[in-house]
Design an enzyme around this catalytic site. Structure first.
Site, PDB file in Angstrom:
ATOM      1  CG  HIS A 164       1.079  93.965  70.595  1.00 51.95           C
ATOM      2  ND1 HIS A 164       1.899  93.137  71.293  1.00 51.95           N
ATOM      3  CD2 HIS A 164      -0.179  93.735  71.023  1.00 51.95           C
ATOM      4  CE1 HIS A 164       1.165  92.407  72.108  1.00 51.95           C
ATOM      5  NE2 HIS A 164      -0.102  92.763  71.974  1.00 51.95           N
ATOM      6  CG  ASP A 199      -7.601  95.869  71.250  1.00 51.49           C
ATOM      7  OD1 ASP A 199      -8.500  95.082  71.562  1.00 51.49           O
ATOM      8  OD2 ASP A 199      -6.575  96.036  71.913  1.00 51.49           O
TER       9      ASP A 199
END
Ligand SMILES: CC(C)(COP(=O)(O)OP(=O)(O)OC[C@H]1O[C@@H](n2cnc3c(N)ncnc32)[C@H](O)[C@@H]1OP(=O)(O)O)[C@@H](O)C(=O)NCCC(=O)NCCS
Length: 421
Positions: free
Chosen positions: A300, A356
């Site tokens: 991320h 996700d």
């Protein structure tokens, strides 16, 4: 010690003092250092606004909406309560929540011509494309939305958009299935109504399993805002031209459509299917480390620790699987996570599971086709986009977004007629 930075320009020997405010310097202040600008593709170290909506500490894995930890909100509040919080800065009282719920519930229907617009799409149209177009089309149904300086008008458009997003998402889904569109049922809660519009067939009332309704609430809450991510930045950038909020949010939906942003959970599922069995994990990991592909759902831009949303989703996954039965891909995902968290490649790069990694598994268990995953993300993210948009239009410091460039092309060439090229 003063809060300033002294810059010595070695080209000229001149020194310049630049003020430090809130841990930043103003890029515009660098102009006085011989016309200097900053170069920052992807805005990796540039603050584009002041914001009081969402706080993230990526190193520590902290996410707060208006100061409330995401864990407490996911556990104790409803999605509409979180919408109110993001938009207004405070949790609603019970009267305020009742009014807000009433207002949202009574704007869930779409104009019939929006429905006609949606029926005009090809049978295999991606629901995100349908959603993006339908939301931008809403601006033509509500031309007063362009009066963005009026707070009451803004409230009306915000309410409409939060109310209509599930209807648009559900219509897009039914379209792809070739099934009749189901109108909203205002007797149901936000998430229960959404499930009804998605899955109702000939039954008089559709009653979704409460545990699934709760899982959807949690997923929407987890996705509700994430400060200056790619789609929020798109909403702000387009909104900075003072266009109506439907057009600005349509831009956000476009940004979310991309695989590096909202499309990652679909990519995770495809990856898990391709791996097929836990025996194939070691060779897959070797391929990732050799740079052949990425481990989707890992890494991320901001979190250099376990994404706090991933922890909550992992728990919700277990609750959903209690209702739906276990998805065999879960075992592969868990094993993949275990191996990656111990592997030097991932550890040294601070690559942890993001939101996700598990969300796709839940969506699949709820029987959503992969094309719908990003639509669900978009519905959840709508209050965040609108809170960011509202903050933008009421922020006196903001200007139309217009970055600089470093020009690398040719200059002052003579036009060459076509027969001489
Ligand atoms: C999210 C993401 C785009 C962030 O990218 P970023 O902040 O620009 O980070 P970078 O691409 O610079 O990556 C830094 C390093 O980690 C590696 N890396 C990052 N994510 C990786 C992943 N998922 N798998 C393998 N390696 C990864 C990069 O190859 C790079 O290694 P290097 O320094 O040896 O070149 C990126 O981690 C990614 O593509 N993840 C997979 C897609 C995904 O899950 N997206 C959902 C985000 S919520």
């Amino acid at each position: 010690m003063t809060d300033s930075l002294t810059i010595r320009d070695n080209r000229t020997g001149e020194e310049h003092e630049i003020e430090i405010v809130d841990g930043t310097i103003r890029a515009a202040d660098l102009k006085k250092v011989g016309g200097l600008a900053t170069y920052d593709p992807g805005f990796v170290n540039t603050a584009s606004c002041r914001s009081a909506i969402t706080y993230i500490d990526g190193e520590q894995g902290i996410l707060e909406y208006r100061g409330y930890p995401i864990e407490q909100l996911a556990e104790q509040s409803s999605f509409l309560e979180v919408c109110y919080l993001l938009l207004n800065g405070e949790l609603p009282t019970s009267d305020q929540l009742a009014q807000w719920t009433h207002d949202v519930t009574h704007h869930t229907f779409l104009h019939e011509n929006i429905k006609s617009l949606m029926t005009g799409f090809r049978y295999d149209a991606h629901p995100m494309g349908m959603m993006m177009s339908s939301v931008s089309a809403l601006s033509t149904f509500y031309p007063h939305a362009s009066d963005i300086s009026d707070p009451e008008n803004r409230y009306l458009q915000i309410t409409r958009m939060i109310a209509k997003m599930p209807t648009i998402g559900a219509f897009a889904y039914r379209h792809s299935q070739g099934k009749p569109y189901i109108y909203p049922d205002n007797e149901l809660s936000y998430c229960a109504n959404f499930l009804s519009m998605l899955f109702k067939m000939s039954e008089r009332d559709y009653a979704a399993d409460e545990r699934l309704v709760k899982a959807l609430e949690v997923l929407f809450i987890l996705h509700a805002d994430h400060e200056q991510n790619c789609s929020a930045n798109a909403v702000r950038s387009v909104g900075s031209s003072q266009v109506d909020p439907y057009s600005a949010v349509a831009a956000g939906i476009g940004a979310l459509y991309g695989p590096l942003h909202g499309g990652a959970n679909e990519a995770v599922l495809k990856m898990l299917r391709r791996i097929g069995s836990t025996d194939n994990i070691p060779s897959f990991i070797e391929g990732v480390k050799a740079g052949n592909e990425r481990l989707m759902g890992f890494g991320h831009r901001v979190y250099k620790n376990y994404d706090p949303r991933a922890t909550i989703i992992k728990k919700a996954t277990e609750d959903v699987f209690e209702v739906t039965g276990v998805n065999p891909l879960l075992e592969i995902a868990q094993e993949l996570e275990k191996i990656a968290l111990e592997d030097e490649y991932f550890v040294s790069r601070k690559l942890y599971p993001n939101v996700d990694f598990y969300s796709g598994l839940i969506y699949e268990a709820l029987e959503f086709p992969p094309e719908m995953f990003t639509v669900l993300f978009a519905i959840g993210r709508t209050p965040g986009w609108l809170a960011q948009w509202q903050e933008l239009v009421t922020d006196k410091e903001q200007k139309i977004a217009r970055p600089k460039q470093i020009y690398t092309g040719e200059r002052q060439r003579e036009f060459v007629p076509i027969d001489q090229r």
